[in-house]
Write a protein that holds these residues in place. Structure first.
Motif, PDB file in Angstrom:
ATOM      1  N   LEU A  41       0.588 -12.871  17.529  1.00 18.18           N
ATOM      2  CA  LEU A  41      -0.115 -11.590  17.634  1.00 18.18           C
ATOM      3  C   LEU A  41      -0.900 -11.333  16.362  1.00 18.18           C
ATOM      4  O   LEU A  41      -0.346 -11.399  15.256  1.00 18.18           O
ATOM      5  CB  LEU A  41       0.913 -10.469  17.859  1.00 18.18           C
ATOM      6  N   ASN A  42      -2.185 -11.053  16.544  1.00 22.66           N
ATOM      7  CA  ASN A  42      -3.007 -10.645  15.403  1.00 22.66           C
ATOM      8  C   ASN A  42      -3.204  -9.140  15.484  1.00 22.66           C
ATOM      9  O   ASN A  42      -3.745  -8.641  16.476  1.00 22.66           O
ATOM     10  CB  ASN A  42      -4.364 -11.350  15.455  1.00 22.66           C
ATOM     11  N   ALA A  43      -2.753  -8.444  14.438  1.00 21.85           N
ATOM     12  CA  ALA A  43      -2.939  -6.989  14.429  1.00 21.85           C
ATOM     13  C   ALA A  43      -3.975  -6.643  13.363  1.00 21.85           C
ATOM     14  O   ALA A  43      -3.764  -6.912  12.170  1.00 21.85           O
ATOM     15  CB  ALA A  43      -1.622  -6.289  14.146  1.00 21.85           C
ATOM     16  N   ASP A  44      -5.070  -6.078  13.825  1.00 18.77           N
ATOM     17  CA  ASP A  44      -6.112  -5.639  12.897  1.00 18.77           C
ATOM     18  C   ASP A  44      -5.686  -4.269  12.370  1.00 18.77           C
ATOM     19  O   ASP A  44      -5.728  -3.271  13.088  1.00 18.77           O
ATOM     20  CB  ASP A  44      -7.440  -5.562  13.659  1.00 18.77           C
ATOM     21  N   ILE A  45      -5.258  -4.251  11.112  1.00 18.51           N
ATOM     22  CA  ILE A  45      -4.766  -2.985  10.542  1.00 18.51           C
ATOM     23  C   ILE A  45      -5.586  -2.636   9.299  1.00 18.51           C
ATOM     24  O   ILE A  45      -5.045  -2.229   8.270  1.00 18.51           O
ATOM     25  CB  ILE A  45      -3.249  -3.022  10.215  1.00 18.51           C
ATOM     26  N   ARG A  46      -6.922  -2.813   9.432  1.00 20.85           N
ATOM     27  CA  ARG A  46      -7.756  -2.631   8.242  1.00 20.85           C
ATOM     28  C   ARG A  46      -7.608  -1.242   7.613  1.00 20.85           C
ATOM     29  O   ARG A  46      -7.739  -1.079   6.426  1.00 20.85           O
ATOM     30  CB  ARG A  46      -9.213  -2.923   8.569  1.00 20.85           C
ATOM     31  N   SER A  47      -7.299  -0.227   8.442  1.00 25.76           N
ATOM     32  CA  SER A  47      -7.153   1.105   7.843  1.00 25.76           C
ATOM     33  C   SER A  47      -5.787   1.251   7.143  1.00 25.76           C
ATOM     34  O   SER A  47      -5.478   2.295   6.584  1.00 25.76           O
ATOM     35  CB  SER A  47      -7.367   2.199   8.882  1.00 25.76           C
TER      36      SER A  47
ATOM     37  N   GLU B 219      -2.764 -10.253   5.616  1.00 27.61           N
ATOM     38  CA  GLU B 219      -3.775 -10.787   4.699  1.00 27.61           C
ATOM     39  C   GLU B 219      -5.078 -10.065   4.951  1.00 27.61           C
ATOM     40  O   GLU B 219      -5.674 -10.218   6.020  1.00 27.61           O
ATOM     41  CB  GLU B 219      -3.963 -12.284   4.923  1.00 27.61           C
ATOM     42  N   GLY B 220      -5.442  -9.232   3.997  1.00 24.29           N
ATOM     43  CA  GLY B 220      -6.715  -8.513   4.087  1.00 24.29           C
ATOM     44  C   GLY B 220      -6.832  -7.647   5.331  1.00 24.29           C
ATOM     45  O   GLY B 220      -7.903  -7.578   5.940  1.00 24.29           O
ATOM     46  N   GLY B 221      -5.754  -7.027   5.694  1.00 29.32           N
ATOM     47  CA  GLY B 221      -5.805  -6.109   6.843  1.00 29.32           C
ATOM     48  C   GLY B 221      -5.629  -6.799   8.185  1.00 29.32           C
ATOM     49  O   GLY B 221      -5.757  -6.172   9.231  1.00 29.32           O
ATOM     50  N   GLN B 222      -5.367  -8.110   8.164  1.00 31.08           N
ATOM     51  CA  GLN B 222      -5.077  -8.845   9.414  1.00 31.08           C
ATOM     52  C   GLN B 222      -3.600  -9.247   9.370  1.00 31.08           C
ATOM     53  O   GLN B 222      -3.210 -10.116   8.592  1.00 31.08           O
ATOM     54  CB  GLN B 222      -5.962 -10.089   9.549  1.00 31.08           C
TER      55      GLN B 222
ATOM     56  N   ARG C 230       8.168  -3.435   9.644  1.00 26.84           N
ATOM     57  CA  ARG C 230       8.054  -2.269   8.760  1.00 26.84           C
ATOM     58  C   ARG C 230       7.130  -2.594   7.605  1.00 26.84           C
ATOM     59  O   ARG C 230       7.323  -3.583   6.888  1.00 26.84           O
ATOM     60  CB  ARG C 230       9.432  -1.863   8.253  1.00 26.84           C
ATOM     61  N   LEU C 231       6.101  -1.759   7.434  1.00 30.00           N
ATOM     62  CA  LEU C 231       5.156  -1.959   6.340  1.00 30.00           C
ATOM     63  C   LEU C 231       5.178  -0.741   5.424  1.00 30.00           C
ATOM     64  O   LEU C 231       5.409   0.383   5.886  1.00 30.00           O
ATOM     65  CB  LEU C 231       3.737  -2.141   6.879  1.00 30.00           C
ATOM     66  N   LYS C 232       4.915  -1.004   4.167  1.00 27.97           N
ATOM     67  CA  LYS C 232       4.868   0.070   3.187  1.00 27.97           C
ATOM     68  C   LYS C 232       3.661  -0.115   2.288  1.00 27.97           C
ATOM     69  O   LYS C 232       3.225  -1.244   2.056  1.00 27.97           O
ATOM     70  CB  LYS C 232       6.151   0.055   2.356  1.00 27.97           C
TER      71      LYS C 232
ATOM     72  N   GLU D  96      -4.870  -1.362   4.985  1.00 26.05           N
ATOM     73  CA  GLU D  96      -5.022  -2.622   4.270  1.00 26.05           C
ATOM     74  C   GLU D  96      -4.020  -2.815   3.126  1.00 26.05           C
ATOM     75  O   GLU D  96      -3.531  -3.915   2.891  1.00 26.05           O
ATOM     76  CB  GLU D  96      -6.459  -2.697   3.724  1.00 26.05           C
ATOM     77  N   GLU D  97      -3.711  -1.713   2.429  1.00 25.44           N
ATOM     78  CA  GLU D  97      -2.810  -1.855   1.264  1.00 25.44           C
ATOM     79  C   GLU D  97      -1.344  -1.944   1.685  1.00 25.44           C
ATOM     80  O   GLU D  97      -0.471  -1.978   0.834  1.00 25.44           O
ATOM     81  CB  GLU D  97      -2.946  -0.656   0.314  1.00 25.44           C
ATOM     82  N   TYR D  98      -1.083  -1.946   2.977  1.00 31.17           N
ATOM     83  CA  TYR D  98       0.305  -1.971   3.441  1.00 31.17           C
ATOM     84  C   TYR D  98       0.803  -3.404   3.560  1.00 31.17           C
ATOM     85  O   TYR D  98       0.119  -4.268   4.095  1.00 31.17           O
ATOM     86  CB  TYR D  98       0.422  -1.245   4.794  1.00 31.17           C
TER      87      TYR D  98
END
Ligand code: AHR
Length: 505
Positions: A437-443, A482-485, A499-501, A445-447
């Motif tokens: 699964l590729n999750a685009d989480i660019r918003s 990696e870079g929001g991906q 879980r991301l922080k 990014e720092e997580y």
């Protein structure tokens, strides 16, 4: 040739569904089987506290962080005289309990349950009897529990040792009144009228309460969704929620079809939401009705055993489903479905909490342990608080006996802004394939990923017992940002919590 299955999601912090109402992680204790007696209460147990409540069970319930617990039923409430359960224990009557054909000793009643709920840090969602009783019993019970003092019923509470009112906020107007099995079953018009009048009287006693009207007992009811339309036509301005109940089972041992059953739940929620909005429009109302999914779970393993139970016994082992791994996956998908509807589903109760179709099992006078379904329930309850974010999902799909276009991946995401935490809940329903699964989480990014919990097992029928915990989560899931991906490995038939922080660069 390797057939690597891929899926994508886009998660943007601005795609907000709604703030998650923590009460969607509620549960339910009914006077049924060994839920109360032998479950939460066992005065001869070595772990019993001064009131006879099992401390080991209290500890397990606290691990689940259950915010609200429905009580005392269920079908039980439709024949219950609440007065039997208050006052000195020696004076409490033994009754034939008609819903489950047992004997109710009334050792535990409203006040003791309120004490126990305090011990597990939960609020109580009370239910009133609209089966054999009506407005009078409901308003008296509310006066007993919520009025400060100086009246007959509130002073009676004080004389029973409870100086302060319990101030129960949430009340169910009966239980499953659409069901022919219900004591005092009613047509939608009969129920709508009594629910409206009971609601009026109860809100006169205490205007701060919230009321739940009975919706359909399941999607298979012939009266669904006309029941909701008629009930709400009568009660729209008096009540705050309409209830939904649903249980699923893998009766035909068809795992692919079984794991898709949260699609039925999704459809149920959408249909009830539309019905609420139709009545809102019809009444030219400004108020939006919310949904209380106050009974849900897997329930089928114990159906045959229950037919053999001797009637008129005290707390027999009824509805004691021993859950397996595939049940935990469906429970996880059902929790994801609630998060996807966080804008309308404001309460939900996993039915039930201890012994009776429950995440926690006990032996009378013995051990307590966690069933497989304990884990997805605990994970969402702990990490699923914040704002539900809408994932835009592209997943490979399959068809099953009852469902078409079932996405292999179920997904929900919750953002806890204050704690700067983002959590993804994922189920892979594929019976044999890992999904990348590729999750685009660019918003976000720092997580960075701080933990990827996985519940997986090679055997769909693997279960937990008092002796061995065979189905437990591990923290070796594979995901990296990696870079929001965010690249996530979602193993075949698995429940995942990523879980991301936020980390400062
Ligand atoms: O949770 C078990 C039973 O299921 C409840 O008593 C009833 O409301 C439902 O049918």
């Amino acid at each position: 040739m390797s057939s690597q299955l891929k899926a994508q999601i886009v998660l943007d912090r601005n795609y907000k569904i709604a703030r998650v109402d923590e009460r969607i992680y509620g549960s339910f204790i009914e006077h049924l089987g060994r839920a109360v007696y032998g479950g939460i209460y066992d005065p001869h147990h070595e772990q019993a506290d001064e009131q006879g409540f099992r401390k080991d069970v209290i500890h397990l319930v606290k691990e689940l962080q259950v915010p609200i617990i429905r009580y005392p039923g269920g079908n039980f409430v439709s024949g219950y005289n609440w007065e039997d359960g208050v006052g000195p224990m020696r004076d409490r009557p033994r009754r034939l309990e008609l819903a489950w054909r047992t004997i109710e000793t009334n050792e535990i009643g409203t006040n003791e349950f309120a004490d126990w709920a305090n011990k597990v840090n939960a609020d109580v969602m009370m239910a009133v009897n609209l089966g054999t009783r009506g407005i009078d019993a409901a308003r008296n019970l509310l006066e007993y529990t919520n009025h400060p003092g100086g009246t007959y019923w509130s002073d009676l509470r004080k004389s029973h040792g409870y100086e302060k009112p319990h101030k129960f906020k949430t009340w169910c107007l009966g239980n499953e009144m659409d069901g022919p099995w219900q004591i005092g079953h009613k047509t939608a018009h009969e129920y709508g009228r009594i629910a409206k009048e009971t609601a009026k009287a109860m809100k006169l006693v205490d205007p701060d309460i919230e009321l739940v009207a009975c919706g359909s007992s399941n999607t298979g009811m012939a009266t669904f969704p006309e029941w909701e339309a008629i009930t709400l036509d009568h009660t729209y301005e008096e009540v705050d929620y309409i209830s939904l109940h649903q249980y699923y089972g893998n009766h035909e041992n068809d795992p692919a079809n079984y794991l898709a059953k949260n699609m039925d739940m999704d459809h149920f929620i959408k249909t009830v939401t539309s019905t609420c909005d139709y009545i809102k429009a019809k009444h030219r109302s400004k108020k939006t009705m919310h949904l209380s999914f106050d009974e849900w779970n897997v329930w089928y393993h114990s159906r045959e055993a229950d037919k053999k139970i001797e009637p008129w016994t005290i707390s027999p082992p009824q509805l004691e489903d021993h859950y397996n791994f595939e049940d935990a996956l469906l429970v996880g998908s059902m929790l994801i479905t609630f998060l996807q509807h966080a804008d309308r589903v404001k309460m939900a109760c996993l039915a039930q909490l201890v012994n009776v179709i429950a995440p926690i099992m006990t032996e009378n006078n013995g051990r307590a342990w966690k069933q497989t379904i304990f884990y997805p329930y605990m994970h969402t309850s702990i990490y699923g608080r914040g704002v539900s974010i809408k994932p835009i999902l592209s997943s490979p799909k399959y068809d099953s006996k009852e469902f078409t276009d079932v996405p292999y991946i179920d997904c929900a995401a919750v953002f806890h802004e204050e704690n700067e935490e983002l959590t993804l809940f994922l189920v892979n329903k594929h019976l044999s394939e890992t999904i990348h699964l590729n999750a685009d989480i660019r918003s976000f990014e720092e997580y960075q990923v701080v933990e990827h919990l996985v519940l997986e097992n090679d055997h769909l029928k693997a279960a937990n017992t008092a002796e061995s915990q065979n189905v437990v989560p591990h923290a070796n899931g594979e995901s990296t940002n990696e870079g929001g991906q965010l690249q996530i490995i979602v193993p075949k038939t698995s429940w995942n919590v990523i879980r991301l922080k936020k980390f400062m660069m």
